[in-house]
Every structure is written in structure tokens, then in C-alpha cells.
Design an enzyme around this catalytic site. Sequence first.
Site, PDB file in Angstrom:
ATOM      1  N   MET A   1      82.919 163.429  -2.926  1.00  0.00           N
ATOM      2  CA  MET A   1      83.472 163.859  -1.649  1.00  0.00           C
ATOM      3  C   MET A   1      83.565 165.381  -1.597  1.00  0.00           C
ATOM      4  O   MET A   1      84.153 166.009  -2.466  1.00  0.00           O
ATOM      5  CB  MET A   1      84.832 163.220  -1.399  1.00  0.00           C
ATOM      6  CG  MET A   1      85.567 162.791  -2.642  1.00  0.00           C
ATOM      7  SD  MET A   1      86.821 161.559  -2.303  1.00  0.00           S
ATOM      8  CE  MET A   1      88.040 162.571  -1.589  1.00  0.00           C
ATOM      9  N   ASP A   2      82.955 165.955  -0.571  1.00  0.00           N
ATOM     10  CA  ASP A   2      83.019 167.398  -0.350  1.00  0.00           C
ATOM     11  C   ASP A   2      84.135 167.642   0.657  1.00  0.00           C
ATOM     12  O   ASP A   2      84.121 167.095   1.759  1.00  0.00           O
ATOM     13  CB  ASP A   2      81.686 167.898   0.217  1.00  0.00           C
ATOM     14  CG  ASP A   2      80.537 167.665  -0.761  1.00  0.00           C
ATOM     15  OD1 ASP A   2      80.784 167.716  -1.982  1.00  0.00           O
ATOM     16  OD2 ASP A   2      79.401 167.414  -0.309  1.00  0.00           O
ATOM     17  N   VAL A   3      85.099 168.467   0.251  1.00  0.00           N
ATOM     18  CA  VAL A   3      86.312 168.608   1.060  1.00  0.00           C
ATOM     19  C   VAL A   3      86.517 170.063   1.474  1.00  0.00           C
ATOM     20  O   VAL A   3      86.287 170.985   0.688  1.00  0.00           O
ATOM     21  CB  VAL A   3      87.541 168.116   0.254  1.00  0.00           C
ATOM     22  CG1 VAL A   3      88.825 168.331   1.043  1.00  0.00           C
ATOM     23  CG2 VAL A   3      87.374 166.649  -0.119  1.00  0.00           C
TER      24      VAL A   3
END
Lengths: 205, 254
Positions: free
Chosen positions: B129-131
Site C-alpha cells: 500500500m502506497d500512502v
Amino acid sequence: MIVVVDYGLGNLGSIANMLKKIGAHAVVSSDPAVVEKADKLILPGVGAFDAGMKNLETRGLIPLLNYRVLEQKTPILGVCLGMQLLCKRSEEGQLPGLGWLDAEVIRFKFDGNIANLKIPHMGWNTLTVRQPYPLFADLEAENRFYFVHSYHVVCADRGNVLAQTNYGFDFASAVVKDNIMGVQFHPEKSHKFGMRLYKNFTERV
Amino acid sequence: MFSPRVIPCLLLRNLGLVKTVKFKNPTYLGDPINIVKIFNDKEVDELMFLDIMATVENKRPPFKLLEKVASEAFMPLGYGGGIRTLEDIKTILGLGIEKVIINSYAVENPAFIRQAADFAGSSSVVVSMDVKKNRWGKYEVFTHSGRKATGLDPVKFAVEMANIGAGELFLNSIDRDGTMQGYDLALITRVASAVNSPVVACGGARTVQDLEAAVKQGGASAAGAGSMFVFQGPHRAVLISYPTSQELKTAFGE
């Protein structure tokens, strides 16, 4: 010739890559005629216990492996799930294991001040070698291996425990009984230490 | 002694390795195989490869390259980028790469994560997950290499993914990517404390102390980094490095 038994589960590519790197004469096969001719066997495996036993069964490999290992005493190395399949049974499944080792497989359980340890045991850990054995030649003093597993082997006969590793408590990370060896970790993913172990299996066992 | 993993995270772009800053301005580092060989010699704990253009350009994973990588690298390997079928997963695992990393497609089709876990076992399935903090200051999950906002809260998404079979969560901070200003420890803590699955933290590391903080303060199971292992000095000269086992032992101690 070493035969890496292909029963549809597991880390075949990485074991083959490392055996090639150390110059071992090895083939990956599920063909009974090839398994028949093996000087040594590797039983790999990643995945669920019942899936492993079922796949061995449907390929008709169990009677042949029993004969090669128990009668002909062909050296065999079980890796990860392959080690667990050597045992009588596992908490993970319903099917009986190969039953060559008087041992069973149970899930990691933690309580008290170690309750926060993650399952699976995933990462690098060290081994304490309990008895001198050619598989661990030159690995007693310093070693480091890569583990991924949620279940571990418990031997009825402590004499079968070749090495142990601490994750919350000491568990059997390598076992031996006559020509039958098992390691819970992945030597094929463990740099020079894994290379040493496969070299030992190839040349010294 | 069990030791937390320290993982170089390498970005592939058109079959070359690059490093970005906040997911932009990719700097070319060199040929992936040469760099993999160097990391192999340094006996790194694990390597992760992310093809940052595969999903964006709708390309398949670079199987040929991955095959070469797996024959040169004798440590755990993960690959992400453009994985959309069980056939892709089967091919990648067969090459000797034991973890598949799924990002955009996990958002698009969460059921695929369960299928992947049933097929390959949870421990082989990593959801990435890129946050980034959105304009209201709230953490939000982005896909397509940071180009596409999803409206998803990272903690809720991480819990959902862990529940349906993700064996590991790769948590990358877009705001810290390539900045070498330290990890976003608040983000790591939130996600790692919400799930039982191991979390690999990434984004912002500069020093061994940063790696230590991600694990000890953030609760991550592993510390990932890019720039720290590929650049040296204020001018960001390309130089592959990795802490010595002694440095890591001192940091993570007994």
C-alpha cells in the site's frame, strides 16, 4: 544424481538454482522412473500439510518413497513443509504424514510476555547444533538461515533433534534419523550458509 | 537469535533500476543484474523488486529479467508490478521468487488476494500500500504508482487485506519516499498495531537508527529502504551499500 521431488508444491525453482550454483548434478522430477534412480532425494515444499500429502499420493509417489527411503536407505532431505511431511501427523491437517519420524507438527503458540511474537516465524534466525553431523559441517560455529513457517516439529525422541532455534522457545529446526534429514528453514534462500548445507548434503552425507 | 529483516526495495523501470523522490523524478541507477549481484555479495536479508510502470502502462511482469535475478540471488525475493492472474503468480514462484507483491489490483479486486493466498499460501502473498496524506491531512491509499487516489484509509485497508489472506503488508510512504528524512513512524505504528500480519515499512530511511526506529518504535517486522542502499553523500552518487551484520546486530541487539 540428486532428485528434487516435484509434487506440485513449493520452492523448486530456488532449490534448483542453488544446486546448479554449487555444481551438483540434480534434476527436478515427479517421474517415478527418475525417483527410482536417485542417489539422494530432496523433498521440498511450501504450503499446507494435507495438500502436500494429497499431491504425493495422487502422483503415486508414497510407496516408492517408502521403499527408497526405508528399505534402500537413500539419503533424503526434507525442506520446510518437506520436513513436516516426514512426521506422523500435523495439527494443520487431517491426513497422516509419511510417518518416518516419530514426531508430530504443531502450531506456534505464545502467551505471557512473548504473546506479541508474530506468526508465521518469518525472517533470519540462528541454529544451535546439538550433535555433530556432516550436514552441518562448518556450520556449527556461525550460521544464519531464513525461516517462514507457522507450525513446528516436535520429536518424541529428543535424539532425533539435530539443531534447535529459538523463537519464543527452543524448537527443532533440524532433525535426523539414520538416512532421513529435515530442515525447517530454507537453505536455498540463506546465502553462503545454505550453500554450505547443500554442499554438505551433496558431498558428505 | 531472531533478527528483523532489512530489505533493499528496488524499483524497475523499463528493465533498468531507478530511484524516485516522492514517487517522481526517477534517477537511473544501473543494470538490475549487476546491482543484484552486489546485494547478493553483501548477503542482504531479502530483496524486493517493484516494477513501477507495469500497471501504469498495462504491461506484464518482466519474467525474463526475474528469472535472471532469481539465479543470481540466494535470499528471499519479492516481486510486484502488474500481477493480475494466478498464472502470473505461478510463473513467478516457479522462477524461485517466493513472494508476490500486489498493490493496484488488491484495491481493484480484493477477492484476488484470497484466491492468491489459497493458491500460493498466505506467506507468499504481500499486499503493498502506497500512502500519502491528502489535502485534508488524512492518510490515504494510492494506486498506480501514486497516481490514483482510492479514498481508502490505510488502517482499514490493511486489516481487510490481512483478514482475507495477505501474509504480509508492505507499507510505503509516498511523502517520505526518497527524502531520507526518516520513516513516518506515526503511520507505521497505526498500521502495525492494527494487524497481526508482519508489516514491512518503507519510505524515508537514511541511517541504521531509522531502520531500528521503524521496528522498535513503529512496530514493523521489517525495515525497507531504497535511497539509503543505493546513494551516498549529499550529491546522491550511486553507490550500493548495506549495513554490516555487526551494525545490524548492534542496532537490533538481543
